[in-house]
Enzyme design. Sequence first.
Site, mmCIF file in Angstrom:
data_model
loop_
_atom_site.group_PDB
_atom_site.id
_atom_site.type_symbol
_atom_site.label_atom_id
_atom_site.label_comp_id
_atom_site.label_asym_id
_atom_site.label_seq_id
_atom_site.Cartn_x
_atom_site.Cartn_y
_atom_site.Cartn_z
ATOM 1 N N ASP A 44 -2.695 2.495 -6.197
ATOM 2 C CA ASP A 44 -1.723 2.596 -5.103
ATOM 3 C C ASP A 44 -1.644 1.370 -4.199
ATOM 4 O O ASP A 44 -0.973 1.413 -3.172
ATOM 5 C CB ASP A 44 -2.019 3.840 -4.252
ATOM 6 C CG ASP A 44 -3.398 3.793 -3.607
ATOM 7 O OD1 ASP A 44 -4.224 2.966 -4.020
ATOM 8 O OD2 ASP A 44 -3.643 4.597 -2.690
ATOM 9 N N GLU A 45 -2.303 0.270 -4.555
ATOM 10 C CA GLU A 45 -2.178 -0.921 -3.719
ATOM 11 C C GLU A 45 -2.380 -2.178 -4.552
ATOM 12 O O GLU A 45 -3.054 -2.171 -5.585
ATOM 13 C CB GLU A 45 -3.151 -0.893 -2.545
ATOM 14 C CG GLU A 45 -4.607 -0.844 -2.918
ATOM 15 C CD GLU A 45 -5.528 -0.912 -1.703
ATOM 16 O OE1 GLU A 45 -5.220 -1.662 -0.753
ATOM 17 O OE2 GLU A 45 -6.553 -0.213 -1.713
ATOM 18 N N ASP B 277 0.860 -1.181 0.000
ATOM 19 C CA ASP B 277 0.000 0.000 0.000
ATOM 20 C C ASP B 277 0.897 1.232 0.000
ATOM 21 O O ASP B 277 1.646 1.465 0.954
ATOM 22 C CB ASP B 277 -0.896 -0.019 1.237
ATOM 23 C CG ASP B 277 -2.035 0.990 1.172
ATOM 24 O OD1 ASP B 277 -2.134 1.699 0.155
ATOM 25 O OD2 ASP B 277 -2.817 1.055 2.132
#
Length: 359
Positions: free
Chosen positions: A106-107, A12
Site C-alpha cells: 500500500d505504499e 500511501d
Amino acid sequence: MTPPVRKIIHIDMDAFYASVEQRDDPALRGRPLAVGGSRDRGVVAAASYEARRFGVRSAMPSRTALRLCPELLFVPPRFERYRAVSRQIRAIFLDYTPLVEPLSLDEAYLDVTDNLKGEPLASRIAREIRARIREDTALTASAGISYNRFLAKLASDHRKPDGQFVITPEMGPDFVAGLEVGRFHGIGPATAARMNGLGIRTGQDLRAQSLAFLQAHFGKAGAHFHAISRGEDARPVVPDPPRKSSGSETTYGHDLADADGVLAGVEALAAEVWDWCAGQQAFGRTVTLKVKFADFQQITRSRSSPEPVNSRAALLGAAAELARTVLPLPKKVRLLGVTVSNFEEPGAASPQMTFDFGA
C-alpha cells in the site's frame, strides 16, 4: 556542477486493506471495520477510518480493539485481492517513472526528477496519480512530496486521508525541528524512549547533538539520525529492491501449552517458508523464530550460518533447534513465526552456526 534537487513522491494508500473491503462490500461502508483475525484471538491487520476514531490501530489485539469499539466488524484478510489491486496501482506509477520502490502493498516511493511525462512539478504528478488511482480503483491515496525520501514520508502523513503535502528545501530543516522524534519514520518506540532518556524529544533536540555523541549512543544509525535532524537524506529510490526475508507466522485459536504443540507448529511454518524459498531459488543464511506468549510478551531466537540453508531438512532442523531453546515453556504460546533472511546464492549447508537471543 551542483546536482539537481531530487523530486521524491511518497504515495500511501488510505486504510488500504479496509478500504478494499468496504469498496467490494457496500454493506461495510461507513462502518467501523477491522481486517484481521477472529474477534477473540486475532490481531488487527488494518482498521478503517471509522474504527480509527475509536483508537483502533493495526497490530492491536482484537480483544483490545473490541473494548475500544464494541460495534467493530471483523473481516478476514484477502491478500490475493490486495496484491491484485496493488499491482493495478503500481502500473499507474510506472506510467510516470521507472524509479518506483514499493515498501509494501500500500505504499511506494517514486523519483520523478526526470519523469516520463516531462512534467516539472512533482506536486502536479502526485495529484494526477491520486486522481487516476481514484478513477481506476475507487480508492483514495495520500501523497508526500519533497526533495528526499525521509521528508516525503513525513509529508504523506500530513494531509491524510486523501490529501497531499509538499516540503520544500527551504521548509525541510524547520519542519523536522518541530516534530517529536517518535514521529520520525525509522525511529520506533524503543529508540524514541532511549532518545527521550538522553533529553532528545524533538528534531531540534536531535540536531543539537554532535555526530560523535549520536554514534556513541546509537552506533551506525547515529549518522542517519544526524542527517535527518537537518532534513538530509541521500538514500536513492531503488526500483525492485531485493527481498530481504521470507517468513510465515500464525496466531493459534488455542494457546499452545506443551513442547509437542510448539515443535509441530514450528515445523509447519518452516515447511511453508521452505516452499517459497525453493520456488524462488532464494536461500538464506539466517533463520529466526518468533514466539509470542499468551501475555503478549514476545521473544526471538536466531541462528546464522556461513553458508545458505539450502534444503528442507536443514531449514526444519534449524527451526526445531531454535524452538527447543524456549523449552520447557515458561508459559503458554499464542503465536509462532519462522523467517529466513540474509539471502545468498545456494551453497552447501554448514553445521557451524551462531546464535542470537533477543527478548
